[in-house]
Design an enzyme around this catalytic site. Structure first.
Site, mmCIF file in Angstrom:
data_model
loop_
_atom_site.group_PDB
_atom_site.id
_atom_site.type_symbol
_atom_site.label_atom_id
_atom_site.label_comp_id
_atom_site.label_asym_id
_atom_site.label_seq_id
_atom_site.Cartn_x
_atom_site.Cartn_y
_atom_site.Cartn_z
ATOM 1 N N HIS A 1 0.809 -1.219 0.000
ATOM 2 C CA HIS A 1 0.000 0.000 0.000
ATOM 3 C C HIS A 1 0.840 1.267 0.000
ATOM 4 C CE1 HIS A 1 -2.536 -3.177 1.899
ATOM 5 N NE2 HIS A 1 -3.449 -2.676 1.093
ATOM 6 N N ASP B 1 34.832 -30.861 15.523
ATOM 7 C CA ASP B 1 35.021 -32.163 14.901
ATOM 8 C C ASP B 1 36.236 -32.201 13.975
ATOM 9 O OD1 ASP B 1 34.865 -34.572 13.578
ATOM 10 O OD2 ASP B 1 32.697 -34.562 13.445
ATOM 11 N N ASP C 1 30.637 -32.281 2.903
ATOM 12 C CA ASP C 1 29.933 -32.306 4.191
ATOM 13 C C ASP C 1 28.418 -32.422 4.081
ATOM 14 O OD1 ASP C 1 32.087 -32.165 6.014
ATOM 15 O OD2 ASP C 1 32.291 -30.011 5.688
ATOM 16 N N HIS D 1 36.774 -35.760 4.213
ATOM 17 C CA HIS D 1 37.424 -34.927 3.200
ATOM 18 C C HIS D 1 38.633 -35.619 2.579
ATOM 19 C CE1 HIS D 1 34.821 -31.645 4.382
ATOM 20 N NE2 HIS D 1 35.256 -31.689 5.624
ATOM 21 N N HIS E 1 36.431 -35.812 11.622
ATOM 22 C CA HIS E 1 35.897 -36.165 10.301
ATOM 23 C C HIS E 1 36.831 -35.744 9.162
ATOM 24 C CE1 HIS E 1 35.023 -31.927 9.711
ATOM 25 N NE2 HIS E 1 34.501 -32.162 8.536
#
Lengths: 453, 177
Positions: free
Chosen positions: A105, A207, A366, A215, A210
């Site tokens: 508006h 972490d 990931d 990776h 991992h």
């Protein structure tokens, strides 16, 4: 709405979490109220909105907000919603504006949130609309820490510096290492994932485990320096090689302590490494030997609870926006020292995008893992089972210089446990007076399990 | 009434069809993950570039792409080879099992350039990626290429891409556009 009892959903002593916390809608709604509604949330970097009228559109939890630089250089933030019928007032990602005009508006709001003009104010509203009551809804608190702007919806929240607590000692390794401070460069890299928002946070908060496996492909082809602390288990390292620091009211860090491995994933790290050595003395004079020689330049992951992560060296800065229990948006930027040369800034930006951008060779490993850690819990039988972060339980100690609860090595789950402990404390507390405060092992032990609902 | 159309193709039909066949072949090699043959189609000085898209108001052109802006790809041959070497390790778990992918190339236009032996080819590529368990991702990219005659073949020397999506809709981009 009745509250979810979270007392059995997380057990810090055994490192156990119920999988329901990654799936249930009512738990997610409670997170919006008690975590995203109470914690300090990252809004923007000051360098993104340097001039009056500069704005940046972002989210606090699922609430869309506009962060706006004011005429007096202060910063305000508002819900991005018209006070008339609720439409967005700003659709651009960022820009500079004198006013924000709703496309429905035509109500128009000034940069300070005031309702400035209303079409047909006289003819349709009989001049009886009290415009002073219809300004944009402000975010209650907005404050900055060394370039990072945060907002908080809770009037009773602790101050930002108290909220960051002892984590500031580590944050300054990046934010205050160089005299001119930091800046975010490049437009926002946004990726949507079918992932619960807590999974990437717990991953980057502690972490190191991992990295060698998840990776493995990119580590095989793209590592230019040996990071001993990633290839060795924790029994082979001590706190002079690498550390994890958690228990700082949910904030955490993992860090190598060699002073240069942050650049180990650059195909040619010579430019950033020569920058480190050229400025090492300056940083040591500002931060002292431990932070200047061991931390600055190292591979570091820092997490500000609940959803901000920064990796100096790899130089990415990231925030995770929840979009429902099974969905989140990850926003990434490159963060650099202002003193860096344009050539080095471009090198850093290229490396951020190539490693952790939308087609980043690390990041692209990931998402699939996090997605399945989320989706498997749709199964009724599956989500009645628990998951664990129980590596290295009981190996925490107090360090004479480093704040927080300390463990040796990058490969560990201490910080993940403290992340979920803080999640549980925030989820249980009806207000901030019930949230425990701890910045080291003794305080953390003394407040363990003391959740005052 | 004349039968000649008041519109001229930018190149002769032989050239146009050759580029169409070339882009289809390239799409097939990418679908098949035949990166050895695909690399052979790239010039040694290839620049493969896709900036991060954002949405600004039309009047905010100064916010548009500038130096030091983020990108999805800003690759030269060395970086492209590094990505391919990563796939070749067979340690990229998210690509095992293999995801089915189709590159559909449309909207091909070919223009001569000021440089002898170089052509500018525009196209749109729609990628349909079928992942595990019925998950499908669709991405649309417009491409602005420079192809160059080198010896007896055409090599891709430059590819500027515009990614349509301000939020990347898949959890990885383990492929090329």
């Amino acid at each position: 709405m009745s509250k979810v009892d979270v007392s059995q959903l997380v057990d810090n002593k055994t490192g156990r979490q119920s999988r329901t916390i990654f799936h249930e809608q009512d738990i997610y709604e409670q997170e919006q109220e008690r975590i995203f509604g109470k914690c300090w949330l990252f809004l923007a970097h000051e360098s993104q909105i340097p001039d009056p009228g500069d704005y940046f559109r972002t989210f606090m939890g699922e609430d869309e907000v506009l962060v706006i630089r004011q005429k007096d250089q202060s910063i305000k933030a508002f819900l991005n919603t018209c006070t008339h019928r609720g439409n967005r007032v700003c659709k651009s990602d960022k820009g500079n504006a004198k006013q924000f005009t709703c496309s429905y508006h035509g109500w128009s709001f000034a940069a300070d949130g005031a309702l400035q003009s209303v079409p047909l104010e006289e003819d349709a509203y009989y001049n009886e609309l009290d415009k002073s009551k219809f300004g944009l809804h402000p975010v209650c608190h907005v404050d900055s820490y060394k370039g990072l702007i945060f907002g908080n919806f809770d009037p009773d929240a602790p101050s930002l510096v108290d909220y960051l607590g002892d984590m500031k000692w580590y944050l300054d390794v990046w934010l205050d290492a160089m005299p001119e401070g930091t800046e975010l460069i490049g437009s926002t890299q946004k990726v949507e994932y079918p992932v619960n928002w807590k999974l990437p946070v717990e991953n980057a908060c502690g972490d190191g485990y991992h990295i060698g496996w998840a990776h493995a492909g990119v580590m095989t082809v793209a590592t230019s320096m040996n990071i001993e602390s990633l290839s060795l288990g924790n029994t082979k390292v001590d706190s002079s090689t690498a550390m994890a620091g958690g228990g700082m009211n949910g904030h955490s860090i993992i860090s190598s302590l060699d002073g240069q491995s942050g650049y180990a994933f650059y195909p040619d790290p010579s430019l950033p490494v020569s920058y480190l050595e050229a400025n090492r003395d300056t940083v040591v004079s500002r931060l002292g030997d431990t932070r200047g020689k061991q931390f600055w330049g190292s591979q570091i992951n820092m997490t500000i609870f609940p959803n901000v992560q920064m990796l100096p060296g790899l130089n990415w800065f990231r925030v995770y926006h929840p979009k429902g229990p099974g969905k989140m948006e990850m926003w990434t930027w490159a963060m650099v020292d202002k003193e860096m040369s344009d050539e080095l800034k471009q090198t850093v930006l290229d490396n951020v995008c190539r490693t952790f951008g939308a087609a980043g060779m690390f990041d692209n490993d990931d998402g699939e893992n996090f997605a399945a850690c989320t989706s498997q819990n749709r199964g009724l039988q599956t989500r009645q089972k628990d998951v664990y972060t129980n590596m290295g339980l009981g190996k925490e100690y107090t360090h004479p210089e480093m704040p927080g609860v300390i463990s040796d090595g990058l490969v560990g789950e201490q910080n993940q446990r403290y992340f979920y402990r803080r999640w549980q404390e925030m989820m249980a507390a009806k207000d901030w007076s019930a949230v425990p405060n701890y910045n080291n092992l003794e305080e953390a032990n003394a407040t363990e399990g003391k959740i005052d609902e | 009434m004349s039968n000649s159309l008041p519109f001229k193709n930018t190149v002769d039909i032989e050239t146009y069809l050759a580029f169409q066949a070339l882009l289809y072949k390239e799409a097939r090699l990418l679908d098949q993950e035949d990166y050895e043959q695909w690399l052979a189609m790239l010039a040694d000085d290839i620049h493969y570039y896709m900036p991060v898209p954002a949405r600004y108001l039309r009047e905010e052109k100064k916010q548009a792409i500038k130096p030091l802006d983020a990108h999805i790809f800003n690759d030269y041959k060395k970086q492209i080879e590094l990505r391919i070497a990563r796939f070749a390790t067979n340690l990229v778990w998210s690509e095992n099992p293999q995801n089915a992918i189709n590159h559909t190339v449309t909207n091909i236009e070919v223009f001569p350039t000021d440089v002898d032996g170089e052509w500018n080819a525009l196209s749109v590529v729609t990628v349909l990626r079928s992942r595990l368990d019925g998950v499908e991702k669709r991405m649309v990219v417009s491409r602005d290429d420079i192809w160059r005659i080198e010896g007896d073949s055409l090599k891709l020397a430059k590819r500027n891409m515009l990614f349509n999506h301000t939020v990347v809709p898949d959890s990885n981009l383990n492929f090329f556009f």
